[in-house]
Design a protein around this motif. Structure first.
Motif, PDB file in Angstrom:
ATOM      1  N   TYR A 199     -29.401 -29.653 -11.308  1.00 36.22           N
ATOM      2  CA  TYR A 199     -28.507 -28.720 -12.007  1.00 36.22           C
ATOM      3  C   TYR A 199     -27.051 -28.838 -11.589  1.00 36.22           C
ATOM      4  O   TYR A 199     -26.181 -28.235 -12.188  1.00 36.22           O
TER       5      TYR A 199
ATOM      6  N   SER B 282     -28.583 -20.504  -2.764  1.00 35.48           N
ATOM      7  CA  SER B 282     -29.979 -20.890  -2.489  1.00 35.48           C
ATOM      8  C   SER B 282     -30.859 -20.042  -3.389  1.00 35.48           C
ATOM      9  O   SER B 282     -30.405 -19.044  -3.955  1.00 35.48           O
ATOM     10  N   GLN B 283     -32.115 -20.456  -3.536  1.00 39.58           N
ATOM     11  CA  GLN B 283     -33.050 -19.662  -4.346  1.00 39.58           C
ATOM     12  C   GLN B 283     -34.169 -19.159  -3.445  1.00 39.58           C
ATOM     13  O   GLN B 283     -34.796 -19.933  -2.721  1.00 39.58           O
TER      14      GLN B 283
ATOM     15  N   VAL C  64     -30.640 -32.119  -6.584  1.00 43.20           N
ATOM     16  CA  VAL C  64     -30.251 -30.879  -7.288  1.00 43.20           C
ATOM     17  C   VAL C  64     -29.825 -31.240  -8.714  1.00 43.20           C
ATOM     18  O   VAL C  64     -28.631 -31.366  -9.019  1.00 43.20           O
TER      19      VAL C  64
ATOM     20  N   LEU D  61     -34.258 -24.600  -7.793  1.00 43.02           N
ATOM     21  CA  LEU D  61     -33.313 -25.063  -6.786  1.00 43.02           C
ATOM     22  C   LEU D  61     -34.020 -25.089  -5.447  1.00 43.02           C
ATOM     23  O   LEU D  61     -34.259 -24.036  -4.853  1.00 43.02           O
TER      24      LEU D  61
END
Ligand code: PYC
Length: 427
Positions: free
Chosen positions: A170, A296-297, A168, A282
């Motif tokens: 980000y 979550s995406q 991740v 993501l």
């Protein structure tokens, strides 16, 4: 696509002009109903109260695997309008107790084949699930969960900040933050699913196998005579039946009270929110218990944010500004780069929490009255295994081994199944 005719169009759509397709899409002309409407019969072999994923899955497996077809699912509003349509659609099996891990692992396995079983695309994306640890106590619990998971053959491991940053990019894994990330429980089989599709797929499947689904049908009473169930009262009339399953969420204690069975359940709202869609960036589910947040995406690009239950018992399903402020702050602690994203909408559902954070499943002291309740914030992921297990229980009168630890009698015997450390976020 199968049945293509060379111009990329499926065979059944051949001969339709673009205009005709648009008209049919807008008017739903020629669209078959996904499940039928029926007159309410005056008797059924079994009545399932609650048209969410648990009730519908139970009806599906009861009809498909046990040949019981004279069954009804009663839903006071519309199919999937309760907790099944109000969750964040996270699937995982990285629990803390062996009973919990085995149970949720069976659900993940059923989800893996669900699209094929139901012939309906439920969009299960096994993108991996990360539970972050921000302090030594959380890290210790992650190690504990990993060991229990491994013993049940469930894929989980504790990983460090470097690996987390790879998964991740980000996430702020520096030690400059207020809540530094010390490690995470990484669970590759976890992921997200399209919750509406799961509900619609089970409803369609139950209908195909002969179950009656009655929406707008509210249960107003449960008839008990001589210690056993004899029927249910509804806003559309009485139904005689020897078997009733309470598969409701939010109102599970009220429905059980109608049969004279007290449930050790307290109901609290749980809120969630979704942002505008952005490009995919993501591809794992990220959870932080300390920060009370999960992110979550979706396949549409929206970010879905969830939190812990509201800190009070209530049947209200109103969104609050406190939630929005809190969630925004916590998400930005984890991913500061998201500060320009806009929230589009928020929603709330009701969670029935039990004292040990495990569900209550199986028979009750009233013969013929069964429960599948107490799902806290983790009910959606258990839909398939609960349906399978409750169907076996209703058909045979006995809880199958996989749910034998979750009986109501554990609150008398003291054999609790303590899942607080892994059931949800922020506990
Ligand atoms: O138990 O995975 C979970 C969960 C996600 C959101 C709420 N509970």
């Amino acid at each position: 696509m199968s049945g293509g005719n060379g111009n990329g169009r499926p065979e059944k759509l051949r001969g339709y002009s673009a205009w005709s397709l648009l008209r049919r899409g807008l008017t739903h002309e020629d669209w078959p109903r996904a499940w039928r409407e029926h007159e309410l019969r005056s008797s059924y072999d079994a009545v399932i109260i609650g048209g969410g994923v648990h009730g519908l899955a139970t009806a599906y497996y009861l009809a498909r695997d046990h040949g019981m077809r004279n069954i009804a699912v009663l839903e006071k509003a519309y199919v999937g309008g309760g907790g099944s349509g109000r969750n964040t659609a996270i699937l995982r099996s990285n629990y803390l107790t062996p009973e919990g891990v085995r149970f949720y692992d069976r659900s993940v396995k059923l989800y893996e084949h669900l699209a094929a079983d139901l012939n309906f695309n439920v969009m299960f994306s096994q993108r991996g699930h990360l539970t972050l640890a921000h302090n030594d106590a959380s890290l210790r619990t992650m190690h504990w969960r990993t060991e229990v998971n491994k013993l049940q053959d469930v894929d989980s491991e504790v990983i460090g900040p470097d690996r987390i940053a790879e998964l991740v990019p980000y996430l702020d894994v520096s030690d400059e933050t207020r809540y530094p990330i010390l490690g995470a429980l990484y669970h590759p089989p976890g992921g997200i699913v399209r919750h509406d599709a799961v509900v619609w797929g089970y409803a369609r499947g139950a209908d195909v196998h002969g179950a009656h689904i009655h929406q707008q049908t509210e249960v107003t009473g449960i008839d008990v005579s001589g210690g056993r169930v004899t029927g249910v009262q509804t806003n559309r009339g009485r139904i005689a039946t020897p078997v009733v399953l309470n598969a409701t969420a939010g109102w599970s204690s009220l429905i059980s009270d109608m049969a004279g069975v007290a449930m050790p359940v307290q109901t609290s709202p749980l809120q969630a929110a979704v942002t505008e869609p952005v490009r995919p960036f993501l591809d794992t589910v990220v959870v932080s218990g300390t920060l009370h947040v999960y992110v979550s995406q979706t396949d549409r690009g929206e970010l879905v944010f969830g939190a812990s239950v509201d800190p009070f018992a209530s049947y209200s399903m109103r969104g609050s500004l406190e939630f929005t402020e809190g969630i925004a702050g916590h998400v930005l602690e984890l991913m500061p780069a998201l500060h320009r994203m806009r929230l589009l909408r928020q929603w709330s559902g009701l969670c029935d929490m039990t004292p040990d954070y495990s569900p209550i499943m199986g028979p009750t002291p009233v013969e013929g009255f069964y429960v599948d309740v107490g799902w806290g914030t983790y009910g959606f992921k258990a839909g398939p295994v609960s349906g399978e297990a409750m169907a076996a229980c209703l058909a045979t009168g006995k809880p199958p081994e996989i749910i034998s630890s979750f009986g109501l009698d554990r609150f008398l015997s003291g054999r609790l199944v303590g899942e607080k450390g892994a059931a949800a976020v922020g506990h």
